[in-house]
Design a protein around this motif. Sequence first.
Motif, PDB file in Angstrom:
ATOM      1  N   GLN A  87      20.611  12.306  25.729  1.00 26.80           N
ATOM      2  CA  GLN A  87      20.831  13.545  24.992  1.00 26.80           C
ATOM      3  C   GLN A  87      20.568  14.754  25.877  1.00 26.80           C
ATOM      4  O   GLN A  87      19.719  14.728  26.754  1.00 26.80           O
ATOM      5  CB  GLN A  87      19.885  13.605  23.782  1.00 26.80           C
ATOM      6  CG  GLN A  87      20.007  12.446  22.828  1.00 26.80           C
ATOM      7  CD  GLN A  87      18.901  12.449  21.791  1.00 26.80           C
ATOM      8  OE1 GLN A  87      18.200  11.464  21.627  1.00 26.80           O
ATOM      9  NE2 GLN A  87      18.721  13.549  21.084  1.00 26.80           N
ATOM     10  N   ALA A  88      21.328  15.814  25.612  1.00 22.74           N
ATOM     11  CA  ALA A  88      21.104  17.068  26.338  1.00 22.74           C
ATOM     12  C   ALA A  88      19.963  17.856  25.723  1.00 22.74           C
ATOM     13  O   ALA A  88      19.285  18.627  26.410  1.00 22.74           O
ATOM     14  CB  ALA A  88      22.384  17.902  26.346  1.00 22.74           C
ATOM     15  N   ASP A  89      19.748  17.689  24.417  1.00 27.29           N
ATOM     16  CA  ASP A  89      18.676  18.385  23.707  1.00 27.29           C
ATOM     17  C   ASP A  89      17.910  17.379  22.860  1.00 27.29           C
ATOM     18  O   ASP A  89      18.451  16.351  22.442  1.00 27.29           O
ATOM     19  CB  ASP A  89      19.248  19.491  22.802  1.00 27.29           C
ATOM     20  CG  ASP A  89      20.018  20.533  23.591  1.00 27.29           C
ATOM     21  OD1 ASP A  89      19.399  21.175  24.464  1.00 27.29           O
ATOM     22  OD2 ASP A  89      21.228  20.676  23.351  1.00 27.29           O
ATOM     23  N   PHE A  90      16.652  17.720  22.588  1.00 28.79           N
ATOM     24  CA  PHE A  90      15.808  16.808  21.817  1.00 28.79           C
ATOM     25  C   PHE A  90      14.838  17.626  20.982  1.00 28.79           C
ATOM     26  O   PHE A  90      14.086  18.441  21.501  1.00 28.79           O
ATOM     27  CB  PHE A  90      15.043  15.879  22.766  1.00 28.79           C
ATOM     28  CG  PHE A  90      14.222  14.840  22.053  1.00 28.79           C
ATOM     29  CD1 PHE A  90      14.819  13.746  21.454  1.00 28.79           C
ATOM     30  CD2 PHE A  90      12.836  14.951  21.988  1.00 28.79           C
ATOM     31  CE1 PHE A  90      14.056  12.781  20.804  1.00 28.79           C
ATOM     32  CE2 PHE A  90      12.068  14.002  21.342  1.00 28.79           C
ATOM     33  CZ  PHE A  90      12.686  12.915  20.746  1.00 28.79           C
ATOM     34  N   GLU A  91      14.886  17.403  19.667  1.00 30.32           N
ATOM     35  CA  GLU A  91      13.974  18.063  18.740  1.00 30.32           C
ATOM     36  C   GLU A  91      13.026  17.014  18.189  1.00 30.32           C
ATOM     37  O   GLU A  91      13.377  16.276  17.259  1.00 30.32           O
ATOM     38  CB  GLU A  91      14.748  18.740  17.613  1.00 30.32           C
ATOM     39  CG  GLU A  91      15.587  19.923  18.048  1.00 30.32           C
ATOM     40  CD  GLU A  91      14.721  21.084  18.515  1.00 30.32           C
ATOM     41  OE1 GLU A  91      13.548  21.158  18.085  1.00 30.32           O
ATOM     42  OE2 GLU A  91      15.202  21.908  19.309  1.00 30.32           O
ATOM     43  N   PRO A  92      11.829  16.894  18.739  1.00 31.81           N
ATOM     44  CA  PRO A  92      10.952  15.781  18.359  1.00 31.81           C
ATOM     45  C   PRO A  92      10.632  15.705  16.882  1.00 31.81           C
ATOM     46  O   PRO A  92      10.511  14.622  16.312  1.00 31.81           O
ATOM     47  CB  PRO A  92       9.689  16.027  19.196  1.00 31.81           C
ATOM     48  CG  PRO A  92       9.757  17.452  19.625  1.00 31.81           C
ATOM     49  CD  PRO A  92      11.209  17.780  19.748  1.00 31.81           C
ATOM     50  N   GLY A  93      10.497  16.840  16.214  1.00 32.05           N
ATOM     51  CA  GLY A  93      10.136  16.821  14.801  1.00 32.05           C
ATOM     52  C   GLY A  93      11.239  16.321  13.900  1.00 32.05           C
ATOM     53  O   GLY A  93      10.980  15.928  12.760  1.00 32.05           O
ATOM     54  N   ALA A  94      12.489  16.320  14.402  1.00 31.18           N
ATOM     55  CA  ALA A  94      13.618  15.938  13.562  1.00 31.18           C
ATOM     56  C   ALA A  94      14.282  14.643  14.009  1.00 31.18           C
ATOM     57  O   ALA A  94      15.197  14.158  13.346  1.00 31.18           O
ATOM     58  CB  ALA A  94      14.665  17.056  13.569  1.00 31.18           C
TER      59      ALA A  94
END
Length: 321
Positions: A87-94
Amino acid sequence: MNLSRLDLNLVLALRALLEERNVTRAGGRVGLSQPAMSAALARLRRHFDDELLARTGNSYELTPLGVALRDRSATACDLLERVFASQADFEPGAETREFTLLASDYGAAVFGAALARALHEEAPGIRLVFQHPAPSVVQNTATVLSTVDGLLMPHGVIDGFPAVDLFQDRWLCMIADDHPEVGDALDLGQLAHLPWAVYQRPYDAPAARQLSMLGISPRVEVSVQTFQLLPHMVEGTRRIAMIQERLARRAVRSAAVRVLPCPFEAVPVQEAMWWHPVHAQDAAHIWLRQKAAEVGATLRGRGTDEAVPAVQGEGPAQEGL
């Protein structure tokens, strides 16, 4: 070989065929009809110039090349999945993602538990899976690392792969609390003549490696595959073992044992998390490495004060380890 000419779907078909050894079942596994899977098998046989699956009575058996390709095709599929899951981006909370780490029981208990607590607060949808590393991790490090997210292993066992240092630990000697021959300290002569309980795996035998540098060959009575079994193999016996200080607290609470300083300058444990370069630019893996570094820094800052109330023969446990 020109990879641009390869149909990567054949890799999936190859794995299914070699694992199922049945064209119909293999087709159902990857969503292909029986004729389509038969056509894939024919293409694979032409490519490898080998039958791969040889009929024996009413079933199929793998040819020698088929046996060799079975594990390789599984590794290739796992690696492809990880490449295309990057992934290019990662939102840990979601996010909902699973990370697999190879670790001994020591690494999982000391670092893994702390990492799991940290991830529970920040990323409740993330799953951690800890697996015991197989002996092949040394002989085929690149292959093994390509199929997991990380390997918890001290420096000195593998090399040549990226790693983040986590924490340092020191070795202590452990004996029964009522050992009839040992008082407040051990000497090298006792290490040589007392029987041992050791943590033993083919690629990493820490007690034997340390003692061999002193010219001592430990007389091993018991060998186990987990560090946390050592206290129970020492309790009520004349045996001696070496255990990391960060596990000593658990040892003295779970068994009638005591710990003493080693009577030599034992090389400390420098635990690290190793990974395959294929993960380098994956945002999720970058986040995992950052969290690992943060948890490691917390453990380093806390030292081993919590590991054992007091090591017999010295003052409070040393700080900064």
